[in-house]
Design a protein around this motif. Structure first.
Motif, PDB file in Angstrom:
ATOM      1  N   LEU A  94      46.728  47.014  45.792  1.00  0.00           N
ATOM      2  CA  LEU A  94      47.487  46.040  46.571  1.00  0.00           C
ATOM      3  C   LEU A  94      46.757  44.694  46.588  1.00  0.00           C
ATOM      4  N   ASP A  95      45.452  44.747  46.856  1.00  0.00           N
ATOM      5  CA  ASP A  95      44.663  43.524  46.976  1.00  0.00           C
ATOM      6  C   ASP A  95      43.215  43.829  46.624  1.00  0.00           C
ATOM      7  N   PHE A  96      42.473  42.809  46.266  1.00  0.00           N
ATOM      8  CA  PHE A  96      41.056  42.983  45.975  1.00  0.00           C
ATOM      9  C   PHE A  96      40.319  41.692  46.281  1.00  0.00           C
ATOM     10  N   GLN A  97      39.016  41.843  46.516  1.00  0.00           N
ATOM     11  CA  GLN A  97      38.184  40.699  46.831  1.00  0.00           C
ATOM     12  C   GLN A  97      36.782  40.975  46.307  1.00  0.00           C
ATOM     13  N   HIS A  98      36.183  40.018  45.644  1.00  0.00           N
ATOM     14  CA  HIS A  98      34.829  40.165  45.097  1.00  0.00           C
ATOM     15  C   HIS A  98      33.932  39.153  45.791  1.00  0.00           C
ATOM     16  N   LYS A  99      32.881  39.646  46.439  1.00  0.00           N
ATOM     17  CA  LYS A  99      31.944  38.770  47.128  1.00  0.00           C
ATOM     18  C   LYS A  99      30.544  39.241  46.806  1.00  0.00           C
ATOM     19  N   GLY A 100      29.767  38.409  46.141  1.00  0.00           N
ATOM     20  CA  GLY A 100      28.428  38.822  45.722  1.00  0.00           C
ATOM     21  C   GLY A 100      28.556  39.893  44.655  1.00  0.00           C
ATOM     22  N   LEU A 101      28.016  41.064  44.949  1.00  0.00           N
ATOM     23  CA  LEU A 101      28.139  42.201  44.033  1.00  0.00           C
ATOM     24  C   LEU A 101      29.027  43.295  44.615  1.00  0.00           C
ATOM     25  N   VAL A 102      29.816  42.954  45.627  1.00  0.00           N
ATOM     26  CA  VAL A 102      30.687  43.930  46.282  1.00  0.00           C
ATOM     27  C   VAL A 102      32.143  43.619  45.946  1.00  0.00           C
ATOM     28  N   LEU A 103      32.817  44.616  45.391  1.00  0.00           N
ATOM     29  CA  LEU A 103      34.240  44.513  45.097  1.00  0.00           C
ATOM     30  C   LEU A 103      34.981  45.395  46.095  1.00  0.00           C
ATOM     31  N   GLU A 104      35.843  44.774  46.876  1.00  0.00           N
ATOM     32  CA  GLU A 104      36.631  45.512  47.867  1.00  0.00           C
ATOM     33  C   GLU A 104      38.062  45.605  47.352  1.00  0.00           C
ATOM     34  N   ILE A 105      38.548  46.841  47.212  1.00  0.00           N
ATOM     35  CA  ILE A 105      39.895  47.066  46.698  1.00  0.00           C
ATOM     36  C   ILE A 105      40.726  47.776  47.762  1.00  0.00           C
ATOM     37  N   THR A 106      41.883  47.201  48.069  1.00  0.00           N
ATOM     38  CA  THR A 106      42.829  47.807  48.994  1.00  0.00           C
ATOM     39  C   THR A 106      43.971  48.378  48.159  1.00  0.00           C
TER      40      THR A 106
END
Length: 149
Positions: free
Chosen positions: A87-99
């Motif tokens: 649905l959505d994703f966000q990359h910050k630093g070395l962390v990828l957050e996937i919804t």
């Protein structure tokens, strides 16, 4: 990755996470840094409050990435990555957050920018993620949102 190594250092964990050892260390740290051990108005009490919050956060984080926790939740994780779409994703630093569409959100640690760019530019992001991200990086379930009917 910095967060993982910082929390492992706090709990004096060298290599693999063991829930039994983690729990024992957590209890000892909480006893040592409990704010009630310090006098009212003492500068040590304020430090102990901050340290105890950090210990609690670290414990919950390390439990969420422990092999035993992953094994217990593997079936639900596999169901999410195989049956649900991104649905959505966000990359910050070395962390990828996937919804995912089912409302589940996972964080993947240590995902470098070049892998994220390949993921972003892929015409089939789910396929790329299954092959290159989902089982290649340390992950944890970060939150579960309820879907509105």
């Amino acid at each position: 990755m910095k967060r993982i190594s910082q929390y492992k250092k706090l709990f004096a964990i060298e290599d693999s996470l063991d829930l039994k050892t983690l729990k024992k260390t957590y209890r000892n740290l909480v006893k040592e840094w409990h704010p009630d051990k310090f006098q009212d108005g003492d500068a040590g009490q304020a430090e102990a409050e901050l340290k105890s919050v950090e210990i609690i956060d670290a414990y919950h984080f390390l439990v969420s990435i422990a092999p035993e926790t992953k094994a217990a939740n593997l079936e639900a994780y596999n169901k999410t990555i195989m049956e649900s779409s991104i649905l959505d994703f966000q990359h910050k630093g070395l962390v990828l957050e996937i919804t995912f569409l089912d409302g589940t959100t996972y964080e993947y640690f240590g995902v470098p920018k070049n892998v994220f760019i390949k993921f972003l530019n892929s015409d089939k992001q789910m396929r790329f993620a299954r092959r290159s991200i989902f089982n290649s990086y340390t992950y944890r379930k970060s939150k579960k949102e309820t879907q509105a009917a």
